[in-house]
Structures are given as structure tokens and as C-alpha cells.
Design an enzyme around this catalytic site. Sequence first.
Site, PDB file in Angstrom:
ATOM      1  N   SER A 148      50.644  -2.863  47.657  1.00  0.00           N
ATOM      2  CA  SER A 148      50.697  -2.064  48.871  1.00  0.00           C
ATOM      3  C   SER A 148      51.924  -1.138  48.844  1.00  0.00           C
ATOM      4  CB  SER A 148      50.679  -2.978  50.095  1.00  0.00           C
ATOM      5  OG  SER A 148      50.417  -2.253  51.267  1.00  0.00           O
ATOM      6  N   ASP A 227      39.354  -4.344  52.276  1.00  0.00           N
ATOM      7  CA  ASP A 227      40.734  -4.111  52.708  1.00  0.00           C
ATOM      8  C   ASP A 227      40.734  -3.261  53.981  1.00  0.00           C
ATOM      9  OD1 ASP A 227      43.400  -3.096  52.931  1.00  0.00           O
ATOM     10  OD2 ASP A 227      43.714  -3.451  50.785  1.00  0.00           O
ATOM     11  N   HIS A 260      43.276  -7.425  51.746  1.00  0.00           N
ATOM     12  CA  HIS A 260      44.595  -6.897  51.364  1.00  0.00           C
ATOM     13  C   HIS A 260      45.603  -7.996  51.024  1.00  0.00           C
ATOM     14  CE1 HIS A 260      47.255  -3.419  51.171  1.00  0.00           C
ATOM     15  NE2 HIS A 260      48.161  -4.040  51.892  1.00  0.00           N
TER      16      HIS A 260
END
Length: 281
Positions: A148, A227, A260
Site C-alpha cells: 500500500s 480490495d 487489502h
Amino acid sequence: MSDLIVGEHRCFDGRLLYCEHQSAVTNCRMRFSLYLPPAAAQGPVPLVTWLSGLTCTEENFTAKAGAYKKASELGLAILAPDTSPRGEGVADDEGYDMGQGAGFYVDSTEAPWKPHFQMYSYITRELRELVLQEFPVDSHKLGIFGHSMGGHGALTIYLKNQDIYKSVSAFAPIVSPMNCPWGHKALGGYIGEDREGWRQYDSCELIQALGEGLHRSKILVDQGLADAFLEEQLKPELFEKACAKVGQKLTLRRHEGYDHGYFFIQTFMDDHLAHHAALLG
């Protein structure tokens, strides 16, 4: 034994170290974890640096990624620093996506962030040099990866420092902070409102600026299709297009049903470690 070590655990016949030091770059105490595989007892080993995402510390990867069994087998050391400066007197923000826990791996030029938020220099210079000096890792076999916000950090750091880092990969990276809300807030705050200054921290912009003909290792990116941040914040298709435009080798894998979080990361961690091991030798 290094005086940086504040905790140690045996793990897959290697050493998992928790370390702390006073940083001259971030002007505060900084923490990191370091896994040394069994092979490190015989001499320097390749090192991959993991950069975590928003809200994380050095502990998230260490406890949740499930990386150390494979790292032990491959003879890879793994460095996992904190995601930002912290402590009394360090600037912060009410939101989770700015301030402490959200350093974005940039060098801030703006108040009130500038005195402490120098995470790009901390990762690429101070921490790297400290670990090379104190522990048995090979300075010629360094890789970097992340998740991320940390995926953004890994990609940009690699692209700007290919003389240092020989391999890179990312899980669900923020590939273009110039084109997403997280990036707008962070870069606007840390770097200022002039978007020209943002380009140096945008992997899509960096790939295009590097152009064709430069030797670069293949990049591995994994992205979950469940996600929640995929469409608004991550936009992997932008990086895919930028790489294709200049001939950068990229493996971008899209996975149905994965979100995620760290269960996603655990699932494909072995592939990423094998990717780095193959490139670092």
C-alpha cells in the site's frame, strides 16, 4: 551483540531482532525489526527491506506476514522499519492517512512536518547504512518491497536508487499518489501544493522519466480484486500502462476475492521472497 537490540527471538533457526536507535535524520527515536536467517551466522546475506502501509509499525509485518520460514530457507534477511517518526513533539494529524503512522516515505519540506518527517532519507541512507554497519548483510545484494503506502515507497525508492537496490516488488501499492486522495493529502501536506514537486514520489511519473533503454529488473506486483481501495486509491492499471510505454518488465497479478489485508500478503509472500532471492543471487 549490537547495542541497538532491545529484543531477540529464535525463529526458524534464525534470529528475529527488535531494535531501536536515535535518528539524526528524523530527530527522534526510531524502531525496526530485522530477521537474520541461519546463513547469516556464516557470513553476509542478501537483505530485503519491507515498507509497511498506513497506520502500521515495525510490528505489523513481523507478526502477520508469515515471511520468516521462507526467508530462512532462502537465506534472506528482512528489515522492517516503522512507517514514520513518533513521539512527543513530533507533528501529527487527526486522520489516519497523515502524520504519525503515515510518513509516505518522502522527505518533507513543509511545516510542521519538516523537522521529523524525512522518511525517504531515513530509509535510503541512515537506516540502510546503520544495518550494513551493525549486522551481517551484503551491501551489494539489497532489495525492497512493501504494501500500500509502503508499496508506493518501495517502487519510488527502487526507481530512484537502482545503484543500491537490485530488486523490487509490491502488494497493492499506491502507484500514483498524484492521482488519488491519499496522495493528494500526503504530498500536498509534506511537499506543498506545487505538483511539480510531487513527481519525484510518483512511480508512474518516475518510470516515464527514466524512459527506455535503462537496465531495470522485472517488477512484481500483486493486487487483490476485492480490495476496497482498488479503484479510488491504488489504480494499478496506471502503473501497468506506464511500464508498457517504456518497456519496463512487469508482472502484475490480479487475484479474485483477495482484499487489502495481511491474509492477502501471507498468501503470496513466498512468491515475493523467491522473486527477490532470484534477482539478488
